[in-house]
Scaffold this motif. Structure first.
Motif, PDB file in Angstrom:
ATOM      1  N   ALA A 128      10.479  18.977   5.467  1.00 47.56           N
ATOM      2  CA  ALA A 128      10.689  18.326   4.172  1.00 47.56           C
ATOM      3  C   ALA A 128       9.581  17.307   3.908  1.00 47.56           C
ATOM      4  N   SER A 129       9.436  16.922   2.663  1.00 48.62           N
ATOM      5  CA  SER A 129       8.362  15.991   2.298  1.00 48.62           C
ATOM      6  C   SER A 129       8.491  14.659   3.033  1.00 48.62           C
ATOM      7  N   ASP A 130       9.708  14.283   3.385  1.00 47.44           N
ATOM      8  CA  ASP A 130       9.893  13.035   4.137  1.00 47.44           C
ATOM      9  C   ASP A 130      10.243  13.301   5.604  1.00 47.44           C
ATOM     10  N   GLY A 131      10.029  14.531   6.058  1.00 46.55           N
ATOM     11  CA  GLY A 131      10.336  14.915   7.434  1.00 46.55           C
ATOM     12  C   GLY A 131       9.324  14.356   8.417  1.00 46.55           C
ATOM     13  N   ILE A 132       9.700  14.375   9.679  1.00 48.33           N
ATOM     14  CA  ILE A 132       8.923  13.754  10.739  1.00 48.33           C
ATOM     15  C   ILE A 132       7.541  14.389  10.917  1.00 48.33           C
ATOM     16  N   LEU A 133       7.419  15.699  10.746  1.00 47.07           N
ATOM     17  CA  LEU A 133       6.121  16.346  10.929  1.00 47.07           C
ATOM     18  C   LEU A 133       5.151  15.975   9.809  1.00 47.07           C
ATOM     19  N   ARG A 134       5.633  15.981   8.603  1.00 49.31           N
ATOM     20  CA  ARG A 134       4.753  15.564   7.493  1.00 49.31           C
ATOM     21  C   ARG A 134       4.429  14.078   7.597  1.00 49.31           C
ATOM     22  N   TRP A 135       5.390  13.286   8.056  1.00 44.53           N
ATOM     23  CA  TRP A 135       5.140  11.853   8.250  1.00 44.53           C
ATOM     24  C   TRP A 135       3.988  11.657   9.242  1.00 44.53           C
ATOM     25  N   PHE A 136       3.990  12.438  10.304  1.00 44.07           N
ATOM     26  CA  PHE A 136       2.903  12.366  11.280  1.00 44.07           C
ATOM     27  C   PHE A 136       1.554  12.600  10.603  1.00 44.07           C
ATOM     28  N   PHE A 137       1.451  13.671   9.826  1.00 45.79           N
ATOM     29  CA  PHE A 137       0.165  13.995   9.196  1.00 45.79           C
ATOM     30  C   PHE A 137      -0.235  12.957   8.149  1.00 45.79           C
ATOM     31  N   ARG A 138       0.726  12.328   7.510  1.00 45.16           N
ATOM     32  CA  ARG A 138       0.403  11.282   6.521  1.00 45.16           C
ATOM     33  C   ARG A 138      -0.029   9.979   7.181  1.00 45.16           C
ATOM     34  N   THR A 139       0.433   9.720   8.400  1.00 46.95           N
ATOM     35  CA  THR A 139       0.243   8.371   8.955  1.00 46.95           C
ATOM     36  C   THR A 139      -0.607   8.260  10.214  1.00 46.95           C
ATOM     37  N   HIS A 140      -0.801   9.334  10.958  1.00 46.36           N
ATOM     38  CA  HIS A 140      -1.463   9.214  12.263  1.00 46.36           C
ATOM     39  C   HIS A 140      -2.816   8.512  12.175  1.00 46.36           C
ATOM     40  N   TRP A 141      -3.696   8.990  11.340  1.00 53.07           N
ATOM     41  CA  TRP A 141      -5.057   8.441  11.289  1.00 53.07           C
ATOM     42  C   TRP A 141      -5.061   7.059  10.647  1.00 53.07           C
ATOM     43  N   GLN A 142      -4.201   6.846   9.656  1.00 51.95           N
ATOM     44  CA  GLN A 142      -4.089   5.510   9.039  1.00 51.95           C
ATOM     45  C   GLN A 142      -3.596   4.486  10.054  1.00 51.95           C
ATOM     46  N   ASN A 143      -2.637   4.880  10.878  1.00 52.78           N
ATOM     47  CA  ASN A 143      -2.078   3.940  11.855  1.00 52.78           C
ATOM     48  C   ASN A 143      -3.119   3.485  12.875  1.00 52.78           C
ATOM     49  N   ARG A 144      -4.016   4.352  13.244  1.00 52.99           N
ATOM     50  CA  ARG A 144      -5.065   3.943  14.190  1.00 52.99           C
ATOM     51  C   ARG A 144      -5.886   2.803  13.598  1.00 52.99           C
ATOM     52  N   THR A 145      -6.265   2.931  12.340  1.00 53.78           N
ATOM     53  CA  THR A 145      -7.032   1.878  11.667  1.00 53.78           C
ATOM     54  C   THR A 145      -6.177   0.628  11.498  1.00 53.78           C
ATOM     55  N   ARG A 146      -4.950   0.815  11.047  1.00 56.09           N
ATOM     56  CA  ARG A 146      -4.056  -0.336  10.835  1.00 56.09           C
ATOM     57  C   ARG A 146      -3.778  -1.088  12.133  1.00 56.09           C
ATOM     58  N   ASN A 147      -3.597  -0.368  13.225  1.00 55.53           N
ATOM     59  CA  ASN A 147      -3.331  -1.049  14.497  1.00 55.53           C
ATOM     60  C   ASN A 147      -4.516  -1.911  14.914  1.00 55.53           C
ATOM     61  N   ARG A 148      -5.727  -1.414  14.737  1.00 57.10           N
ATOM     62  CA  ARG A 148      -6.910  -2.240  15.043  1.00 57.10           C
ATOM     63  C   ARG A 148      -6.904  -3.502  14.189  1.00 57.10           C
ATOM     64  N   GLN A 149      -6.605  -3.350  12.910  1.00 59.81           N
ATOM     65  CA  GLN A 149      -6.584  -4.489  11.998  1.00 59.81           C
ATOM     66  C   GLN A 149      -5.480  -5.479  12.365  1.00 59.81           C
ATOM     67  N   LYS A 150      -4.296  -4.968  12.661  1.00 60.84           N
ATOM     68  CA  LYS A 150      -3.179  -5.837  13.039  1.00 60.84           C
ATOM     69  C   LYS A 150      -3.502  -6.620  14.303  1.00 60.84           C
ATOM     70  N   LEU A 151      -4.019  -5.921  15.296  1.00 62.46           N
ATOM     71  CA  LEU A 151      -4.324  -6.581  16.564  1.00 62.46           C
ATOM     72  C   LEU A 151      -5.383  -7.663  16.382  1.00 62.46           C
ATOM     73  N   ALA A 152      -6.313  -7.463  15.478  1.00 65.75           N
ATOM     74  CA  ALA A 152      -7.334  -8.479  15.209  1.00 65.75           C
ATOM     75  C   ALA A 152      -6.709  -9.739  14.607  1.00 65.75           C
ATOM     76  N   ARG A 153      -5.604  -9.594  13.896  1.00 64.52           N
ATOM     77  CA  ARG A 153      -4.924 -10.757  13.294  1.00 64.52           C
ATOM     78  C   ARG A 153      -4.100 -11.547  14.310  1.00 64.52           C
ATOM     79  N   TYR A 154      -3.895 -10.991  15.491  1.00 70.10           N
ATOM     80  CA  TYR A 154      -3.101 -11.650  16.531  1.00 70.10           C
ATOM     81  C   TYR A 154      -3.919 -11.739  17.817  1.00 70.10           C
ATOM     82  N   PRO A 155      -4.945 -12.589  17.820  1.00 69.87           N
ATOM     83  CA  PRO A 155      -5.850 -12.638  18.981  1.00 69.87           C
ATOM     84  C   PRO A 155      -5.198 -13.171  20.257  1.00 69.87           C
ATOM     85  N   HIS A 156      -4.026 -13.771  20.152  1.00 72.81           N
ATOM     86  CA  HIS A 156      -3.347 -14.274  21.352  1.00 72.81           C
ATOM     87  C   HIS A 156      -2.774 -13.140  22.211  1.00 72.81           C
TER      88      HIS A 156
END
Length: 185
Positions: A128-156
């Motif tokens: 389904a459009s909101d199913g787990i497999l499609r969610w993976f394809f929508r978010t996997h590559w974005q999450n890698r970038t977002r995680n780097r950005q998030k971690l940079a905001r929390y240097p501790h």
């Protein structure tokens, strides 16, 4: 007894990377309570929890002196991330995560395993459009970038970035045997 710098641990990573499995293992190895944000997010019938309720759960859990929590939800990140001292990032390649996610999801459907609050994976929503497999394809590559950005905001945060299941297994084995851990960004 866990090392003082590993008392409040976030486990992050893309959908299907194994966050909950690793967080449970860390809780067992370190003797820390574990919580899964998905259990607070999804009420019976896959109903999304009210924002205030979700944030209250995160606040109460992370107010403890020691814990392990998995999940990527940004809606309470302002509570949990400042309280954490360690972020363990499962940063696996997309093909590895996809096959793990597919195998896990199909296994859960076959066995009718309950996830949280009476919820189960369903065949009807697999693609389904909101199913787990499609969610993976929508978010996997974005999450890698977002995680780097998030971690940079929390240097501790002490960041442990794990790039393969084998590397993760070796890291947990070293942790279980009280071998000095290395941290890397």
């Amino acid at each position: 007894m866990p090392k003082p710098h590993m008392q409040r641990i976030l486990v992050i990573g893309t959908t299907g990377s194994g966050k909950t499995t690793l967080a449970r293992q860390l809780g067992q190895v370190l003797g820390l309570p574990h919580a899964e944000q998905d259990a607070w997010q999804w009420g019976p019938g896959w109903q999304e929890a009210p924002l205030e309720q979700f944030r209250a759960e995160v606040d109460a859990f992370t107010a403890q002196s020691a814990w392990v929590m998995d999940g990527n939800y940004t809606k309470a990140q302002d509570i949990s991330w400042p309280r954490a001292d360690t972020a363990v990032w499962l940063d696996y390649p997309a093909p590895v995560v996809f096959w793990r996610l597919l195998r896990r999801t199909l296994g859960r459907m076959w066995t009718r395993e309950e996830l949280w609050n009476g919820n189960r994976e369903q065949w009807s929503t697999l693609l389904a459009s909101d199913g787990i497999l499609r969610w993976f394809f929508r978010t996997h590559w974005q999450n890698r970038t977002r995680n780097r950005q998030k971690l940079a905001r929390y240097p501790h945060l002490d960041v442990v970035r794990l790039r393969s299941p084998a590397q993760t297994r070796r890291w947990v084995q070293r942790l279980a045997h009280h071998t000095p851990l290395t941290s890397c960004r």
